[in-house]
Design an enzyme around this catalytic site. Structure first.
Site, PDB file in Angstrom:
ATOM      1  N   HIS A  62      27.426  44.267  38.088  1.00 38.76           N
ATOM      2  CA  HIS A  62      27.492  43.378  39.245  1.00 38.76           C
ATOM      3  C   HIS A  62      27.370  41.899  38.844  1.00 38.76           C
ATOM      4  CE1 HIS A  62      27.054  42.515  43.570  1.00 38.76           C
ATOM      5  NE2 HIS A  62      26.078  41.678  43.265  1.00 38.76           N
ATOM      6  N   ASN A 109      40.578  36.547  43.821  1.00 39.13           N
ATOM      7  CA  ASN A 109      39.891  35.398  44.412  1.00 39.13           C
ATOM      8  C   ASN A 109      38.515  35.341  43.783  1.00 39.13           C
ATOM      9  OD1 ASN A 109      41.944  34.735  46.262  1.00 39.13           O
ATOM     10  ND2 ASN A 109      41.212  36.275  47.714  1.00 39.13           N
TER      11      ASN A 109
END
Ligand code: G1P
Ligand code: G1P
Lengths: 348, 348
Positions: free
Chosen positions: B115, B155
């Protein structure tokens, strides 16, 4: 219009003015948002700010003192992107590196001496004075024979890159036609040649008949959400009379235009009870390039907000690389804008 | 190239891929900034976040559990903008309201189970596995005969509308050609017909000879700031070999592409000592539409930052209504990127 197509399924709509499609994904407006939250403007500005370079009597970057103006006030941008004295020069290396110098004038227009106002919070009479100044500036700038296009616009709100909250707009006048104008020129010309009527006259007629996207319908101007809107609450003001540019507006039209601006922007502010940010600007015929009968004056509003005062639409990855995209439909946006009161929320 | 034109005066440069000009105002980079300051990402994410819908083993919006994946992982977007089962329908009212349904598939690719990483912080070997997956996905999606274009993109950063910091990208595959692809198709086709060589082959050759805008020059790939860049630190990766799409990449090319991605993005992060936001994506030939020899694979990076980790370039008023505009020149930006170390600032 087959309702299910528009209301439920992903589809593309043609922007008549650019000739380009936009992608609509109506089913996607239920998407939860875990991304960036914008700071909302704290709305407690003084009527006069001694450190603001736009307030009457204050000093600007170059040392000049602003006059103690009482209506609106215009001056050459102290950090102009375009300059008057740029000499002509071109570059072409093997048809691969192609460039040419560009000459222009950049101006700033303070809309009001009051630091704490915005267009929707100004009186219609005072907006009318801004319209008068826009007209005067357009006429004066088009007298320079080397100028071929005049862009009148406003960036409203920090989220739209506005670096000073004092109500103001800009005018960039230049020697060549910008890319968006070239597109609209091509599209309007092709339509006019085929139909002997302006594209926006016929489009407006159909929109008024259908009444699905009309937001304001005044004597001389209409504000609507275009069928092909890309931004969530995008609108367009169209003059009912087919004119090429603001120099042709009559006194009555200018009053009605000010009224239309007031109504539209008040409704915008009321949607999320916030000073509604946008970039807005007029598209007008090129100047000093002969007759431009195919051009029909209009003004675009591109507001970034999507779900609230702090969640905007991001025109990013897919949109930058492939195609502009929206979730909420133009019809739903028009409904939401129309539902708003024409009395500003701060005055209610 | 006459130096003063490029370095000092306002000018327009032609984007060969779109056929559109961009405006450069080099003298304006000294403008002070009093506008919006972005929040900079706080960079203290855990390696595993129990509330992240992309972390291994976690639950997604539709209830599915992610596998306990160890490299990268792909799935259909739970909030897809395009859907597989959209039926064909068209609308045309008086040539003024024109629309058609659009069919497609939207996928999400988690780049890593970790993460807390981003592409520049991943090992090159692990980036290579992402490249492998992009290739596999492209080949599989192009096997659907109704798909004509596949957009692979990322993005990066909240400022670019990314709603989850877990490193991931997207793939939108669809039945028609998006507007940016139509432009690049037209330009590349016209060039190829005239020169029997791809536009980007000749452009790359000239750029390598001049060496003014090259940022990374590896065995099979080059990263450069295009002559016509619109965003301050915009770059483009071009394959030295003229191939149409990622399906043609050899094993060696995939390794070199991963290396190029690593080098470019590490340098990006080092410019402002921040996780450098951008939208990036590959432009590739349309699929299932016959031979596309004129297409030359490339990847665009559009980063929004201008002066610091918290001051971005606003493509607003003039840019939206008229023409994209930049202040700092492409040459200066290339210099700044090239000056950066290829070792990530966090590892220095
Ligand atoms: O799909 P996401 O990551 O939720 O959404 C993001 O990327 C999409 C594709 O560029 C955009 O349409 C959205 O506006 C943006 O927020
Ligand atoms: O001229 P300003 O208000 O300082 O600047 C703003 O508007 C300009 C014209 O749209 C843009 O080029 C700038 O990026 C924006 O910050």
């Amino acid at each position: 219009m087959p309702e299910p197509l528009i209301n439920e399924h992903p589809h593309k709509r043609l922007n008549l003015l650019t000739g380009e499609f936009i992608l609509v994904s109506p089913h996607r407006s239920k998407r939860p948002w875990q991304g960036q939250i914008e700071e909302t403007a704290t709305d407690s500005r003084p009527a006069y700010d001694p450190s603001c370079y736009l307030c009457p009597g204050n000093q600007r970057a170059d040392g000049t003192l602003n006059p103690k103006y009482s209506d609106s006030f215009v001056f050459i941008n102290d950090f102009s992107a375009l300059l008057v004295d740029t000499e002509k020069a071109t570059v072409n290396e093997e048809d691969l590196l192609i460039a040419e110098t560009e000459r222009g004038i950049c101006k700033v227009i303070a809309f009001s001496p009051r630091h704490d106002l915005t267009l929707p919070e100004m009186e219609t009479d005072d907006i009318k004075k801004v319209v008068d100044l826009w007209q005067k500036e357009f006429i004066e700038l088009s007298q320079e024979s080397w100028i071929n296009y005049i862009q009148i616009f406003e960036n409203k709100g920090a989220i739209m890159g506005c670096s000073n909250p004092h109500p103001h707009g800009q005018i960039w006048a230049e020697s060549s036609l910008p890319v968006e104008i070239l597109k609209e020129n091509r599209q309007q010309q092709a339509y006019f040649e085929k139909h002997q009527k302006s594209l926006l006259s016929n489009y407006l007629e159909l929109e008024l008949k259908k009444d699905e996207r009309i937001v304001v319908n005044n004597e001389f101007f209409v504000a609507l959400v275009p069928f092909w809107a890309a931004w969530p609450f995008e609108t367009m003001i169209i003059s009912k009379r087919h004119v090429q540019d603001i120099s042709q507006f009559t006194e009555d039209e200018k009053i009605d235009f000010a009224k239309t601006l007031k109504e539209l922007t008040v409704r915008y502010d009321n949607i999320f009870k916030t000073s509604f940010p946008y970039s807005a600007g007029m598209h007008q015929a090129p100047v000093n390039l002969g007759e431009q009968k195919h051009w029909h004056w209009h003004m675009h509003f591109y507001p970034p907000l999507l779900r609230s005062a702090s969640v905007k639409k991001f025109m990013v990855g897919y949109e930058m690389l492939a195609n502009p995209q929206r979730d909420i439909t133009a019809e739903r946006a028009a409904e939401m804008i129309k539902q708003q009161s024409t009395i500003h929320y701060k005055a209610q």
